[in-house]
Design a protein around this motif. Structure first.
Motif, mmCIF file in Angstrom:
data_model
loop_
_atom_site.group_PDB
_atom_site.id
_atom_site.type_symbol
_atom_site.label_atom_id
_atom_site.label_comp_id
_atom_site.label_asym_id
_atom_site.label_seq_id
_atom_site.Cartn_x
_atom_site.Cartn_y
_atom_site.Cartn_z
ATOM 1 N N ALA A 359 0.868 -1.175 0.000
ATOM 2 C CA ALA A 359 0.000 0.000 0.000
ATOM 3 C C ALA A 359 0.906 1.228 0.000
ATOM 4 O O ALA A 359 2.035 1.173 0.510
ATOM 5 N N PRO A 360 0.462 2.339 -0.576
ATOM 6 C CA PRO A 360 1.300 3.546 -0.598
ATOM 7 C C PRO A 360 1.720 3.975 0.810
ATOM 8 O O PRO A 360 0.896 4.116 1.710
ATOM 9 N N GLY A 361 3.026 4.145 0.988
ATOM 10 C CA GLY A 361 3.566 4.595 2.267
ATOM 11 C C GLY A 361 3.732 3.507 3.305
ATOM 12 O O GLY A 361 4.250 3.769 4.398
ATOM 13 N N LEU A 362 3.320 2.255 2.989
ATOM 14 C CA LEU A 362 3.356 1.193 3.993
ATOM 15 C C LEU A 362 4.296 0.045 3.627
ATOM 16 O O LEU A 362 4.267 -1.013 4.242
ATOM 17 N N GLY A 363 5.131 0.244 2.632
ATOM 18 C CA GLY A 363 6.087 -0.792 2.264
ATOM 19 C C GLY A 363 5.457 -1.900 1.441
ATOM 20 O O GLY A 363 4.278 -1.846 1.070
ATOM 21 N N THR A 364 6.244 -2.938 1.193
ATOM 22 C CA THR A 364 5.811 -4.060 0.355
ATOM 23 C C THR A 364 6.366 -5.363 0.908
ATOM 24 O O THR A 364 7.524 -5.431 1.328
ATOM 25 N N LYS A 365 5.534 -6.401 0.869
ATOM 26 C CA LYS A 365 5.965 -7.739 1.250
ATOM 27 C C LYS A 365 5.581 -8.701 0.125
ATOM 28 O O LYS A 365 4.424 -8.771 -0.281
ATOM 29 N N VAL A 366 6.576 -9.421 -0.381
ATOM 30 C CA VAL A 366 6.344 -10.406 -1.441
ATOM 31 C C VAL A 366 6.652 -11.789 -0.877
ATOM 32 O O VAL A 366 7.723 -12.010 -0.309
ATOM 33 N N THR A 367 5.708 -12.702 -1.037
ATOM 34 C CA THR A 367 5.842 -14.056 -0.491
ATOM 35 C C THR A 367 5.716 -15.080 -1.607
ATOM 36 O O THR A 367 4.888 -14.935 -2.509
ATOM 37 N N LEU A 368 6.545 -16.116 -1.537
ATOM 38 C CA LEU A 368 6.425 -17.229 -2.475
ATOM 39 C C LEU A 368 6.616 -18.539 -1.741
ATOM 40 O O LEU A 368 7.326 -18.606 -0.732
ATOM 41 N N ARG A 369 5.954 -19.581 -2.250
ATOM 42 C CA ARG A 369 6.057 -20.921 -1.679
ATOM 43 C C ARG A 369 6.709 -21.829 -2.709
ATOM 44 O O ARG A 369 6.248 -21.923 -3.845
ATOM 45 N N VAL A 370 7.759 -22.502 -2.304
ATOM 46 C CA VAL A 370 8.485 -23.393 -3.215
ATOM 47 C C VAL A 370 8.403 -24.816 -2.674
ATOM 48 O O VAL A 370 8.851 -25.071 -1.557
ATOM 49 N N PRO A 371 7.822 -25.760 -3.440
ATOM 50 C CA PRO A 371 7.782 -27.153 -2.986
ATOM 51 C C PRO A 371 9.187 -27.715 -2.815
ATOM 52 O O PRO A 371 10.117 -27.312 -3.499
#
Length: 379
Positions: A359-371
């Protein structure tokens, strides 16, 4: 022991032997009666098809034909079976009938329909509407039933060849996306890294030398020309080199927190999966933030999967813009985000794409799941 006792003992032994033989006969009779003739024929057909499938999944060439033909011959039940591509025969099981079948093959390839004579049946092979070859069946009594069988087997072989082409297309797509990703990240990173190194040449030559070595190792990893996969440990080592170079540029403005479970270090991951996400966090999240910022990289053991997250407390983005970029509806300023998402879905399925929280001004979190299973050999 008296004569009577001996007779009784012999009688008991005889009865036990008879019971044993009777039991064995009953069991063998039941074993022979398990399943009808139709059931056994169905099993044999499916088993034979399963033996031919792996070779056909590699595509239509002389080697795959050599491996598959004995099973296809058994499946069709004819003395001689061959396979051609559009240029000529690729192989035969039985007698080589090249000279006697060429004319009929040419007609089948041209019209895309099964052709038959008194002793030859030719059924075309097609992939997505394109005729790519044919199955040739030679039998002294080429009946209508045999023609139907040859046509059905040709249809099944065509489906295996379509799967082979789909697999090749997916591999080619991944390779093209990887090349595009390399081209996308290289100008920005090279410019900034060389600028940071140049700033130390006069004031701290030893630091400049160390950074230049880090730059060389990073670029050697990023632009290597073989291997679609790597280990998470190798990917994290490359990320460490990248962050050393970025810290030289940002100084105290960049804080890095890393938490990695040792048991996931040997995990196989698609090449350049995590690294572009880290670069995206620095370039589009923290670089635009006034003052210091924190990048957090976490890799956790999650049962049958590894859960990886890259989080920054930077400027953030509009969620709708990110969704549109991941869906391919618009070009994204994020380096590699959509590229990595597409490659993950290609390898592991649509439920293994990136999850982005921002969200604007609230940073970013990217998540991925790898078998944790290994999709291919690591080069």
């Amino acid at each position: 022991m008296g004569p009577l006792d001996a007779a009784i003992a012999l009688a008991v032994v005889a009865v036990l032997v008879a019971l044993t033989l009777l039991t064995r006969w009953v069991l063998l009779s039941r074993r022979r009666s398990l399943g009808s003739a139709e059931d056994r024929a169905t099993y044999e057909t499916l088993h034979t098809a399963a033996l031919a499938a792996p070779a056909l999944r590699s595509g239509l060439d002389a080697e795959s034909v050599r491996q598959a033909l004995p099973h296809l011959r058994q499946l069709i039940g004819a003395p001689t079976v061959g396979i051609t591509d559009t240029h000529g025969p690729l192989g035969w099981a039985g007698t080589d009938e090249t000279e006697h079948t060429a004319e009929l093959v040419a007609v089948a390839l041209e019209h895309g329909r099964t052709q038959a004579s008194n002793r030859v049946i030719v059924a075309p092979l097609s992939v997505e509407g394109r005729v790519v070859g044919s199955i040739v069946v030679v039998d002294e009594s080429a009946s209508a039933g045999l023609a139907r069988t040859a046509t059905e087997v040709a249809g099944w072989v065509s489906s295996q060849l379509e799967l082979a082409e789909l697999s090749a297309s997916r591999t080619a797509l991944m390779e093209a996306e990887l090349r595009a990703l390399r081209a996308q990240i290289s100008p920005h990173f090279i410019y900034n890294s060389l600028g940071a190194i140049a700033s130390f040449v006069r004031t701290d030559p030893e630091r400049a030398r160390e950074l230049l070595l880090e730059f060389a190792d990073f670029t050697r990893y990023s632009f290597r020309q073989h291997g679609d996969y790597t280990t998470l440990a190798e990917e994290l080592r490359s990320i460490e080199r990248y962050l050393v170079l970025e810290k030289a540029r940002f100084g105290d403005r960049l804080r890095v927190v890393t938490r990695v479970a040792p048991e996931v270090l040997s995990l196989t991951v698609p090449f350049l999966t995590v690294q572009p996400l880290v670069e995206n966090a620095v370039r589009h999240g923290l670089e635009r933030k006034p003052g210091p910022g924190t990048l957090t990289v976490i890799a956790e053991d999650a049962g049958t999967e590894c859960l990886i997250s890259i989080e920054d407390d930077g400027v953030g983005s509009d969620p709708e813009t990110v969704r549109a970029a991941l869906a391919g509806r618009t070009s994204s300023p994020s380096v590699g985000l959509a590229n990595v998402d597409e490659r993950l879905r290609t390898v592991y399925g649509n439920d293994h794409g990136l999850v982005v929280e921002t969200a604007p001004g609230l940073g970013t979190k990217v998540t991925l799941r790898v078998p944790k299973f290994t999709p291919t050999t690591v080069d």
